[in-house]
Scaffold this active site. Structure first.
Site, PDB file in Angstrom:
ATOM      1  N   GLU A 210       0.878  -1.610  -0.089  1.00 54.30           N
ATOM      2  CA  GLU A 210      -0.012   0.242  -0.283  1.00 54.30           C
ATOM      3  C   GLU A 210       0.801   1.078  -0.478  1.00 54.30           C
ATOM      4  OE1 GLU A 210      -3.072  -0.608   3.275  1.00 54.30           O
ATOM      5  OE2 GLU A 210      -4.290  -1.694   1.453  1.00 54.30           O
ATOM      6  N   GLU A 396      -5.901  -8.182  -1.380  1.00 55.31           N
ATOM      7  CA  GLU A 396      -6.509  -8.296   0.100  1.00 55.31           C
ATOM      8  C   GLU A 396      -7.620  -7.596  -0.279  1.00 55.31           C
ATOM      9  OE1 GLU A 396      -4.771  -5.658   2.444  1.00 55.31           O
ATOM     10  OE2 GLU A 396      -2.676  -5.684   2.425  1.00 55.31           O
TER      11      GLU A 396
HETATM   12  C1  BG6 Z   1      -4.653  -2.666   4.786  1.00 51.62           C
HETATM   13  C2  BG6 Z   1      -3.587  -3.883   4.865  1.00 51.62           C
HETATM   14  O1  BG6 Z   1      -4.687  -1.542   4.356  1.00 51.62           O
HETATM   15  O2  BG6 Z   1      -5.452  -3.375   5.831  1.00 51.62           O
HETATM   16  C3  BG6 Z   1      -3.255  -4.092   5.828  1.00 51.62           C
HETATM   17  O3  BG6 Z   1      -2.598  -3.775   4.017  1.00 51.62           O
HETATM   18  C4  BG6 Z   1      -4.385  -4.150   7.292  1.00 51.62           C
HETATM   19  O4  BG6 Z   1      -1.982  -4.557   6.746  1.00 51.62           O
HETATM   20  C5  BG6 Z   1      -5.942  -4.234   6.062  1.00 51.62           C
HETATM   21  O5  BG6 Z   1      -4.743  -4.735   8.512  1.00 51.62           O
HETATM   22  C6  BG6 Z   1      -6.973  -4.190   6.844  1.00 51.62           C
HETATM   23  O6  BG6 Z   1      -7.005  -3.027   8.275  1.00 51.62           O
HETATM   24  P1  BG6 Z   1      -7.331  -3.380   9.218  1.00 51.62           P
HETATM   25  O7  BG6 Z   1      -7.035  -1.648  10.095  1.00 51.62           O
HETATM   26  O8  BG6 Z   1      -8.492  -3.796   9.117  1.00 51.62           O
HETATM   27  O9  BG6 Z   1      -6.388  -4.156   9.589  1.00 51.62           O
END
Ligand code: BG6
Length: 499
Positions: A210, A396
């Site tokens: 990111e 993701e």
């Molecule tokens: C992304 C990141 O922004 O979102 C992760 O790459 C992160 O590291 C994921 O865990 C989800 O966000 P959160 O705050 O729910 O963990």
């Protein structure tokens, strides 16, 4: 004259489509002071909660201890000339996280049982180079050798992010992180070390997680987040990434090295042209990073923005050439939600993945206020592929939700199944209907991990539950959730059996 255009073969997910899951060392691995690992910035970041910010604990040079809150956008301002500090009797979730360090065999067996074709994971920089500099920790390299061997035993391809939100603490303390140009060479040394070591084990890589949202002390070691500092740090990251891409290709020409962007498409709230322009500008906050890393140059709109905002980026003579020659092979991106752009100052706001934006009146939000928008994933895939025309990889996606263990021990996470099902359908449409060249799909936090934004365990993403709680209790035992068997069938049927 009648012209006939014959349709090509209808596209479906490729045979070698990479179904799997995704995790990151700072949220999953633990073992923070084992095996010769050096400290990383997140080791001095406490737990938090929804609307309960995490804190960075630090020490000044005269020994005074302090702490500063980090909000969910990760922009907490850690005072200059201070050092990350670990306070006694304080809970730091990264120290043990969900203990992949001691559970990797068990976890990988569970991933294999679900039929994973790949695992997206990151390497902890300070496990390989404890201070982030030129000293190598052989024990750290061996740990990942064992992990990769275990994955390959089950034919699971490792997809490795070289840097996912963890900065060796020494570099944050002594170099102000990525503000310093010297950090480029430290990173390139680290990247070269892992490319060489894992040459025969890892083929899929991403340089920075990111990249478009990187900021602050926790993620990039920078104490003062003002735009001048931040863009200068990002320039250093661009150069470091481009150098790493070139070296990675020299070491193994078969390497596929991608960039990784947080992709949240923004829709204009209305057809008012000002709202449309607002959305264009919001979207540029990610396109800028893709333009540099995929096209190989700073786009005009960004140079104009620098001019307007009086930002001047110091570049060395060859920097632009390095960036041009270090473009990536694919675009990895995270997608959780869409957002809305509006010029109306009274527009209702909602939470997002490291930002706060206007709320979409047509869509529901998760328990953490993130907008749920499966079609937005198809829109994102189209926007990215139309603009860049290189393979894309959803690295993701997922729903952070509180899971409940029922009295019979089961965990019925229907809400997660629904979320993922709808997103997989949208992803398949982007391939089948729109012809997007998609490499794979790795839902986030496939085995429960610590939330990056809030530092909580309560916000869970996994197919596998980990007994670990926000007060630091829990024995790290693993339990399959209902979504485990569901995802297994999805993979077995190559995305056909979704219901
Ligand atoms: C992304 C990141 O922004 O979102 C992760 O790459 C992160 O590291 C994921 O865990 C989800 O966000 P959160 O705050 O729910 O963990």
């Amino acid at each position: 004259m009648k012209v006939e255009i014959k349709g090509g073969k209808r596209m479906t997910l490729k045979k070698d489509f990479l179904w799997g899951g995704a995790v990151a060392a700072n949220q999953y691995e633990g073992g923070y002071n084992e095996g010769g690992r050096g400290l990383s910035t997140f080791d001095a970041v406490t737990g938090g909660g929804y609307k309960k910010p995490r804190k960075v604990t630090y020490q000044t040079s005269d020994g005074t201890i302090g702490e500063v809150p980090v909000d969910s956008t990760m922009t907490g301002k850690v005072p200059e000339h201070t050092f990350g500090y670990i306070k006694e009797n304080t809970f730091y979730p990264s120290h043990q996280a969900t203990d992949f360090y001691h559970h990797y065999k068990e976890d990988i067996a569970l991933m294999a049982e679900m039929g994973f074709k790949c695992l997206r994971m990151s390497i902890s920089w300070s496990r390989i180079c404890p201070k982030g500099m030129y000293e190598i920790n052989e024990e750290g390299l061996q740990f990942y050798d064992e992990v990769f061997d275990e994955l390959l035993k089950y034919q699971i391809e490792p997809v490795v992010t070289i840097n996912h939100f963890d900065m060796p603490m020494y570099l944050a303390d002594h170099y102000d992180g990525w503000s310093s140009r010297e950090v480029i060479d430290f990173f390139v040394f680290y990247a070269k070390t892992v490319f060489e070591r894992y040459k025969n084990k890892v083929k899929y890589w991403m340089t920075f997680n990111e990249i478009n949202v990187l900021s602050g002390w926790c993620q990039i070691g920078v104490h003062d987040n003002n735009p001048q500092n931040l863009y200068q740090a990002h320039h250093h990251i661009f150069v470091a990434s481009a150098k790493a891409v070139q070296i990675g290709h020299q070491i193994n020409p078969d390497n596929k090295i991608g960039m990784m962007v947080s992709y949240t498409p923004s829709y204009p709230m209305t057809c008012l042209p000002e709202d449309v322009m607002e959305a264009i500008e919001f979207n540029r906050q990610k396109e800028f990073y893709m333009d540099v890393q995929v096209k190989g140059y700073y786009p005009e709109y960004q140079l104009k923005k620098f001019e307007r905002d009086d930002i001047s980026i110091h570049m060395e003579k060859d920097d632009l050439e390095i960036i041009k020659n270090g473009t990536v092979d694919y675009i990895g991106f995270s997608y959780y939600m869409s957002t809305v752009s509006s010029t109306d100052p009274n527009a209702e706001k909602t939470e997002g993945n490291q930002f706060i934006a206007s709320k979409n009146p047509y869509l529901k939000t998760s328990d953490w206020g993130w907008t749920v928008d499966p079609l937005g994933l198809r829109i994102a895939l189209n926007q990215i592929y139309d603009r860049y025309h290189i393979p894309v990889f959803i690295v993701e996606n997922g729903l952070g939700a509180p899971d409940v263990i029922e009295s019979d021990g089961s965990i019925n996470d229907e809400y997660r199944i629904n979320y993922l099902r709808d997103h997989i359908k949208a992803m398949k449409q982007a391939v089948d209907i729109d012809g997007v060249d998609l490499m794979g799909y790795t839902p986030w936090g496939c085995i429960d991990i610590v939330s990056a934004g809030t530092g909580e365990m309560k916000k869970r993403y996994g197919f596998v539950y980990v007994e670990r709680y926000d007060d630091g209790t829990g024995d790290f035992s693993r339990k399959k959730k209902k979504s485990f068997e569901w995802y297994k069938k999805v993979i077995q049927s190559h995305g056909d059996l979704l219901d």
